[in-house]
Structures are given as structure tokens and as C-alpha cells.
Enzyme design. Sequence first.
Site, PDB file in Angstrom:
ATOM      1  N   ARG A 123      47.983  53.357  35.146  1.00 34.88           N
ATOM      2  CA  ARG A 123      46.800  53.969  34.524  1.00 34.88           C
ATOM      3  C   ARG A 123      47.010  55.446  34.205  1.00 34.88           C
ATOM      4  O   ARG A 123      46.463  55.955  33.228  1.00 34.88           O
ATOM      5  CB  ARG A 123      45.608  53.848  35.472  1.00 34.88           C
ATOM      6  CG  ARG A 123      45.060  52.460  35.471  1.00 34.88           C
ATOM      7  CD  ARG A 123      43.856  52.371  36.361  1.00 34.88           C
ATOM      8  NE  ARG A 123      43.210  51.095  36.140  1.00 34.88           N
ATOM      9  CZ  ARG A 123      42.113  50.695  36.742  1.00 34.88           C
ATOM     10  NH1 ARG A 123      41.530  51.483  37.631  1.00 34.88           N
ATOM     11  NH2 ARG A 123      41.604  49.537  36.473  1.00 34.88           N
ATOM     12  N   GLY A 125      41.884  43.266  37.293  1.00 30.41           N
ATOM     13  CA  GLY A 125      42.475  43.854  38.500  1.00 30.41           C
ATOM     14  C   GLY A 125      43.331  42.856  39.263  1.00 30.41           C
ATOM     15  O   GLY A 125      44.499  43.123  39.576  1.00 30.41           O
ATOM     16  N   LYS A 151      34.646  34.336  40.093  1.00 27.24           N
ATOM     17  CA  LYS A 151      33.207  34.181  39.893  1.00 27.24           C
ATOM     18  C   LYS A 151      32.840  33.615  38.537  1.00 27.24           C
ATOM     19  O   LYS A 151      32.983  34.276  37.520  1.00 27.24           O
ATOM     20  CB  LYS A 151      32.530  35.536  40.062  1.00 27.24           C
ATOM     21  CG  LYS A 151      32.177  35.824  41.515  1.00 27.24           C
ATOM     22  CD  LYS A 151      31.057  36.852  41.580  1.00 27.24           C
ATOM     23  CE  LYS A 151      31.382  37.951  42.543  1.00 27.24           C
ATOM     24  NZ  LYS A 151      31.349  39.278  42.012  1.00 27.24           N
TER      25      LYS A 151
HETATM   26  P1  ADP Z   1      40.330  39.646  37.820  1.00 28.97           P
HETATM   27  O1  ADP Z   1      40.172  40.750  38.848  1.00 28.97           O
HETATM   28  O2  ADP Z   1      41.724  39.563  37.285  1.00 28.97           O
HETATM   29  O3  ADP Z   1      39.282  39.708  36.748  1.00 28.97           O
HETATM   30  P2  ADP Z   1      38.844  37.835  39.463  1.00 28.97           P
HETATM   31  O4  ADP Z   1      38.403  38.967  40.318  1.00 28.97           O
HETATM   32  O5  ADP Z   1      37.839  37.170  38.626  1.00 28.97           O
HETATM   33  O6  ADP Z   1      40.102  38.255  38.578  1.00 28.97           O
HETATM   34  O7  ADP Z   1      39.435  36.661  40.370  1.00 28.97           O
HETATM   35  C1  ADP Z   1      40.426  36.868  41.333  1.00 28.97           C
HETATM   36  C2  ADP Z   1      40.163  36.023  42.546  1.00 28.97           C
HETATM   37  O8  ADP Z   1      39.990  34.666  42.199  1.00 28.97           O
HETATM   38  C3  ADP Z   1      41.306  36.064  43.525  1.00 28.97           C
HETATM   39  O9  ADP Z   1      40.868  36.691  44.710  1.00 28.97           O
HETATM   40  C4  ADP Z   1      41.637  34.585  43.757  1.00 28.97           C
HETATM   41  O10 ADP Z   1      41.902  34.281  45.107  1.00 28.97           O
HETATM   42  C5  ADP Z   1      40.386  33.903  43.293  1.00 28.97           C
HETATM   43  N1  ADP Z   1      40.610  32.508  42.927  1.00 28.97           N
HETATM   44  C6  ADP Z   1      41.379  32.008  41.948  1.00 28.97           C
HETATM   45  N2  ADP Z   1      41.366  30.670  41.951  1.00 28.97           N
HETATM   46  C7  ADP Z   1      40.570  30.288  42.973  1.00 28.97           C
HETATM   47  C8  ADP Z   1      40.159  29.022  43.511  1.00 28.97           C
HETATM   48  N3  ADP Z   1      40.590  27.874  42.993  1.00 28.97           N
HETATM   49  N4  ADP Z   1      39.327  29.034  44.577  1.00 28.97           N
HETATM   50  C9  ADP Z   1      38.895  30.199  45.099  1.00 28.97           C
HETATM   51  N5  ADP Z   1      39.244  31.407  44.653  1.00 28.97           N
HETATM   52  C10 ADP Z   1      40.077  31.464  43.592  1.00 28.97           C
HETATM   53 MG    MG Z   2      38.912  40.989  40.571  1.00 32.08          MG
END
Ligand code: ADP
Ligand code: MG
Length: 395
Positions: free
Chosen positions: A37, A352, A199
Site C-alpha cells: 500500500r 484483505g 459473509k
Molecule cells: P476478503 O477480505 O478477501 O473480502 P472475506 O473477508 O469476505 O474476504 O472472507 C474471508 C474469510 O472467509 C476467511 O476468514 C475464510 O476463512 C472465510 N471462509 C471462506 N470459505 C469459508 C467456508 N466455506 N466456511 C467458512 N468460512 C469461510
Molecule cells: Mg476480510
Amino acid sequence: MNKKTIRDIDLAGKRVLVRVDYNVSLLNGIRVGDDTRIRQTLPTLEYLLSKNCKLFLVSHLGRPKGKKVEEFSLKPVAEHLSKVLDKKVELFQEKIGSKELLTRVSQAKEGSVNMLENIRYYAEEESNDEVFAKKLAQVAEVFVNDAFGVGHRAHASTVGVAKYLPAVAGFLLEKEVDIISKSIEDPKKPMVAIIGGAKAETKITLVDRLLEKADVLIVGGGVANTFLKAWGYEVGKSLVDHEMVELAKKLFWKASRSKTRMLLPTDVVLGDLEKNIHNGVVAGDKISKDMQALDIGPRTQAEFGAAIAGAGTIIWNGPMGVYEDSRYATGTDFVYHAIAENKESLSIVGGGDTLAALKEKDFLKTIDHVSTGGGAMLEFIETGTLAGIEALLDK
Ligand code: ADP
Ligand code: MG
């Protein structure tokens, strides 16, 4: 982009307030870890320095929640930037609005780089307080926003301050906006969007929007569970957003009428995180009641991989599984390698956790654009703009 940038205004010798997103992770609380960053803002800083500007950088770090909390000081960040620029970077700890700060500001030399202390030390930052924004504006003659990552937040240092100064975009903000807009509005076909992560609540509007824009929409990770449930499958103890199940059903209807092909996992890796049980691969309709779907299975990898291999444009946000546990990181790894193998495509990755999952890899080289925004990237794809962009001068 249809907003003015630093190229479009006279900057010579001026005091410039630059909003950057230096919300980086610190190792042992004292050293900057990944500095992507910081490095991404260098073209803007170097351009401003070439115009003999006096720079005053503004950033937040962590969540001090409106209080002066030493562990969230920008000191290590200022030191790191100093090394990267090979130039002294002064950290101004004087209070915003104080005479002491304005005195120091007035003494700053042309071509100097200065940084204000963590802007989230002030509660007025997140409440976008007008009086506070005005005080912040007193520091400079021009405001430059180069913080795409906080572009979706209407805070004093992103939106409020822009009312009181000529406000323009830096090169990083411009680059993010241009590349993401192009990939959505005028993509090289076929456009493949990949959504995963935790989520459903925060991602489902994105799924909705991408059903209009993408040729193939891949849904994996925790978000996919909500769709499997909406389809009528048993999902056991998997992460599911129950409030989103009805909306997911509607999106199936929408998908059936749109030209977008929607891909969901046809097999998953089962386990139980709490009990530390690992239970192997089953078909998507065979999830047992006492288990969690924690990653996409090999058949799903092949199906997702085939779509990625044929893509002209790829946009990816959200891991395919619980990547923090190496037993459930395979799907995310596979998707990453599939994207890296498709050398003809334009690929954009943000988020993230998504970037954290790729940290060990050489991802900067194989992915065309690594967005500095997670939430900001998603909101930009959904709505086509961000509060911080709207606040800037029109071209
Ligand atoms: P980003 O930060 O890249 O936008 P998110 O915060 O939406 O991504 O999602 C990341 C989280 O999603 C991780 O902590 C991961 O463990 C969780 N995750 C991914 N697949 C699953 C699943 N099948 N069940 C529960 N948690 C999941
Ligand atoms: Mg995240």
C-alpha cells in the site's frame, strides 16, 4: 475517470494534503510488514515532489476508536516511508487545529514529506465533523485523495476536507478507478467474476450486480453455502447467512433469465473446525448434518478452472475456503494458479483476506491489478462510484 487529478491543477510549490491508505500490518507492532500500500502511492508522491510541493500525508492505522492509542501511532510507517523514499519523513504529532501544528506546517520546506499522526485518533474523523474537516483543511492549499481503500467511507479526511480545498485524485486512485471501471463496463470477453469469502450479507448485492455484467459468475467459499441452502440442499453446520437465503433464491431466478452462467460448488471438503475433524470430499448434495463445508472439492476446482482458463477478464474477491487452515486452502490456491496460468486475460484481485491468502506467492507479477481496496473495490463494482470520488472536482 471524470474527476480532476493532480495532472489537471497548478501545484507548484504548494502545501498539499495527501490522503493515503497506509493502514498496513505491523510486525511485533513496530515494523511495517507488507508495504504494498505504501509503494503503490509512490508515483503520486514523486510527482508532487517534482513540483516542489510541501507534502502533508494523512492516513489511519488500525482502530484506535477516536483516542490517542500509542500502539496505533504512524511512527513505524513514517520511518518505513523514509527508507523507501530515501528522504526524511517528519511525523507531526501536534494536534489538528492547534497553533503548534500550523506553526510547524508554515515552516515546512518545499519538497519536504511530512505525515500527520493517525487521523483516527480523533472521533471527529469517522463522524465527518465539519469543524474538524475545516481545521484539517487549514494545513494545506490543495487536497489530493490517493486512498482508494477508504474511498467508500465518508470521513473528514476523505470527504469533509474536500469541501474546503480544491480536491483532486492521485495516480493510485485514478488507476484503480480506471482499471476496475474498464473491466466492468468494457471487459474483454468472456468476463468471469469469482466471489468467495465469509459473509453472504456483504457479498450478495455484488452477486446481484455481477449477474448483469459477467458472462460467468463463480460463487465459492462461505457465500456458496447460502446458495446451496437456497437450492434446497442440506448444509449441516456450514457457515450460512440465514437472512440471505430468500434473496439467494431470487438470484437463482434472476440467473435463470440472464445470459450469465452461474457456477456453484458441486463438491466440497467437509470437516468440523471446533472438533478438529477432517472428513474429506463429498458431493454438494451430500453434506451431512453434523459437518461444515470448508473448501471447494476437486471436481469444483476443475469446473471453476475451465471457466477461468477461457476468460478474457477475471475479477476475484474472496477465498474459496477457510484458507487459514492449510487443509482448506487448496481451493483458493487452485483458483489463484488457474488465474496465473491464463496469461491472455486481464485479472483483478482485491480483498484483505484474498490477498493474505496469496501472500506467500509471487502474485504481483502474475495478476494484472492487485486492488488496494477490499470493501471499496466491492462497493465500486456495485455502484460505479465511491463517496471519496464524488467529493472531488469534476473534469
Ligand atoms: P476478503 O477480505 O478477501 O473480502 P472475506 O473477508 O469476505 O474476504 O472472507 C474471508 C474469510 O472467509 C476467511 O476468514 C475464510 O476463512 C472465510 N471462509 C471462506 N470459505 C469459508 C467456508 N466455506 N466456511 C467458512 N468460512 C469461510
Ligand atoms: Mg476480510
